[in-house]
Design an enzyme around this catalytic site. Sequence first.
Site, PDB file in Angstrom:
ATOM      1  N   HIS A  14       0.843  -1.194   0.000  1.00  0.00           N
ATOM      2  CA  HIS A  14       0.000   0.000   0.000  1.00  0.00           C
ATOM      3  C   HIS A  14       0.874   1.238   0.000  1.00  0.00           C
ATOM      4  O   HIS A  14       1.834   1.333   0.756  1.00  0.00           O
ATOM      5  CB  HIS A  14      -0.891   0.007   1.249  1.00  0.00           C
ATOM      6  CG  HIS A  14      -1.755   1.223   1.324  1.00  0.00           C
ATOM      7  ND1 HIS A  14      -2.969   1.311   0.686  1.00  0.00           N
ATOM      8  CD2 HIS A  14      -1.572   2.425   1.934  1.00  0.00           C
ATOM      9  CE1 HIS A  14      -3.496   2.505   0.908  1.00  0.00           C
ATOM     10  NE2 HIS A  14      -2.666   3.199   1.652  1.00  0.00           N
TER      11      HIS A  14
ATOM     12  N   ASP B 157     -15.219   2.417   7.169  1.00  0.00           N
ATOM     13  CA  ASP B 157     -14.204   3.358   6.688  1.00  0.00           C
ATOM     14  C   ASP B 157     -14.748   4.248   5.583  1.00  0.00           C
ATOM     15  O   ASP B 157     -14.468   5.445   5.547  1.00  0.00           O
ATOM     16  CB  ASP B 157     -12.966   2.606   6.195  1.00  0.00           C
ATOM     17  CG  ASP B 157     -11.938   3.583   5.639  1.00  0.00           C
ATOM     18  OD1 ASP B 157     -11.409   4.376   6.437  1.00  0.00           O
ATOM     19  OD2 ASP B 157     -11.697   3.588   4.426  1.00  0.00           O
TER      20      ASP B 157
ATOM     21  N   ARG C  66     -14.886  12.606   7.442  1.00  0.00           N
ATOM     22  CA  ARG C  66     -13.627  13.286   7.799  1.00  0.00           C
ATOM     23  C   ARG C  66     -13.225  14.259   6.714  1.00  0.00           C
ATOM     24  O   ARG C  66     -12.708  15.344   6.982  1.00  0.00           O
ATOM     25  CB  ARG C  66     -12.525  12.242   8.024  1.00  0.00           C
ATOM     26  CG  ARG C  66     -12.683  11.458   9.315  1.00  0.00           C
ATOM     27  CD  ARG C  66     -11.786  10.226   9.320  1.00  0.00           C
ATOM     28  NE  ARG C  66     -10.402  10.568   9.085  1.00  0.00           N
ATOM     29  CZ  ARG C  66      -9.510   9.757   8.497  1.00  0.00           C
ATOM     30  NH1 ARG C  66      -9.865   8.556   8.096  1.00  0.00           N
ATOM     31  NH2 ARG C  66      -8.282  10.143   8.315  1.00  0.00           N
TER      32      ARG C  66
ATOM     33  N   SER D 113      -7.636   3.424   9.160  1.00  0.00           N
ATOM     34  CA  SER D 113      -8.332   3.384   7.876  1.00  0.00           C
ATOM     35  C   SER D 113      -7.571   2.498   6.879  1.00  0.00           C
ATOM     36  O   SER D 113      -8.140   1.599   6.254  1.00  0.00           O
ATOM     37  CB  SER D 113      -8.465   4.827   7.353  1.00  0.00           C
ATOM     38  OG  SER D 113      -8.793   4.861   5.993  1.00  0.00           O
TER      39      SER D 113
ATOM     40  N   LYS E  68      -8.461  -1.765   5.834  1.00  0.00           N
ATOM     41  CA  LYS E  68      -8.723  -2.192   4.456  1.00  0.00           C
ATOM     42  C   LYS E  68      -7.748  -3.280   4.000  1.00  0.00           C
ATOM     43  O   LYS E  68      -8.133  -4.225   3.310  1.00  0.00           O
ATOM     44  CB  LYS E  68      -8.646  -0.976   3.520  1.00  0.00           C
ATOM     45  CG  LYS E  68      -9.887  -0.089   3.628  1.00  0.00           C
ATOM     46  CD  LYS E  68      -9.796   1.155   2.763  1.00  0.00           C
ATOM     47  CE  LYS E  68      -8.940   2.219   3.414  1.00  0.00           C
ATOM     48  NZ  LYS E  68      -9.053   3.547   2.826  1.00  0.00           N
TER      49      LYS E  68
HETATM   50  N1  URA Z   1      -6.017   7.140   2.933  1.00  0.00           N
HETATM   51  C1  URA Z   1      -6.859   6.286   3.523  1.00  0.00           C
HETATM   52  O1  URA Z   1      -7.140   5.220   3.019  1.00  0.00           O
HETATM   53  N2  URA Z   1      -7.392   6.640   4.708  1.00  0.00           N
HETATM   54  C2  URA Z   1      -7.115   7.805   5.304  1.00  0.00           C
HETATM   55  O2  URA Z   1      -7.634   8.051   6.374  1.00  0.00           O
HETATM   56  C3  URA Z   1      -6.237   8.697   4.666  1.00  0.00           C
HETATM   57  C4  URA Z   1      -5.700   8.321   3.478  1.00  0.00           C
END
Ligand code: URA
Length: 435
Positions: free
Chosen positions: A82, A161, A168, A183, A187
């Site tokens: 990621h 999320d 947010r 977050s 995932k």
């Molecule tokens: N990318 C994400 O997946 N989550 C966040 O909170 C910020 C950036």
Amino acid sequence: MRAYDIILKKRNGHGLTRKDINYLIDGFVKGNIPDYQMAAWSMAVYFQGLSEEETKYLTESMINSGDTINLSSIPGCKVDKHSTGGVADTTTLILVPLVAAAGVPVVKMSGRGLGHTGGTIDKLEAIPGFNVELDIDTILKLAMKSGAVIAGQTGNLVPADKKLYSLRDVTATVDIISLIASSVMSKKIAAGADKILLDVKTGKGAFMKTKEQALELARTMVKIGVGMKRETVALITNMDQPLGRALGNALEVKEAILTLRGDLKGDLYDLSIELASEMLLMAKTVRDKIEARTLLKDLIEKGRAVDKFAEIIENQGGNPGVVEDLSLLPHAPTTTPVLASMDGYIWELDAEKLGRAAMVLGAGREYKEQKILLEVGVTLNKRIGDAVTIGECIANIHSMNFHNLDAALGLITEAVRIETEKPKEYPLVFGRIAD
Ligand code: URA
Ligand code: CA
């Protein structure tokens, strides 16, 4: 239990229990806790922070809010990667075929771009016919067959999320390390990875503007991963200037293919080799970094990496001929050069401003539902530290006729700074965090 009391507790700087956090996330996803209470809670977290324990509880709650993917039917150690979001960061398109060619299966679920950073799924759609919307059975089948698949998010993964992130985004509560970490990690874990490699970007084009912030985010994510029995490693990497030389969907696919063919070297190639080496080490298919690097470079030179990319494209309905004939990719009708204003050295190529230039041309989205143009963008002929002479072409703008050309030109001009002295060199990888 009331949401009010949980907000008050956090506002006053007290710790939340696992039960508190589960109650909040569960109620929010079910629609029993309204947006305004979640927004107030997020702001309380902004000022009071979350402890390591609380961050772990939040991540677990978010994972439990939806489906999770089980990759155990695919043999071997599945390492996911990621990136926290970069400009001209095409490493995913390079890593998936490269690591798979080295015998380590990669099942990659990626997203679309938003703002000045691009998204892998948008880039892949620049390949004629390429299908990114696969169901889970197809994903598993292709992973078994070829050891490599790249798809958009499927199923109902981490709905908490999705909802919390949208909230947010409009309440100035995105840039909170604990919330970003939970977050991202929720995932990755829900997507079924055994191990997770993180590329945490820092610099002008990144979320984390300073190395200290990037290190803290990396440490927080590694702790979450390890706490949930997923080995996690993070590299802290430079995002002051775009990673590659191409910004824009089809332009980035072309750059990824050139890199996979071994025809283009530079920071994008170097970082791809570093990240791929980490993935092989984590999968324990090599003894050390040197063995990994040698193997990976050899796979590129022998054409095995690019062949694997062609196989992925064919598996997913695209035209694999693009890896040999780049003219099969869409290209913009108008090219406009940007010229150096003086003699000297490049000091700055501001990644965020350049990313915004590509976005105003139509390569990216300002809002979620926006349609994008696959062929437009910016290509750079120079890196920080390169010498330039007045009137030399620094960059090219690839546009649809003259749509927003002036706006892009203005942003690129602002993004570039030339000085007479040579700047000092700075590294591509600043650090590595592992447990
Ligand atoms: N990318 C994400 O997946 N989550 C966040 O909170 C910020 C950036
Ligand atoms: Ca070659």
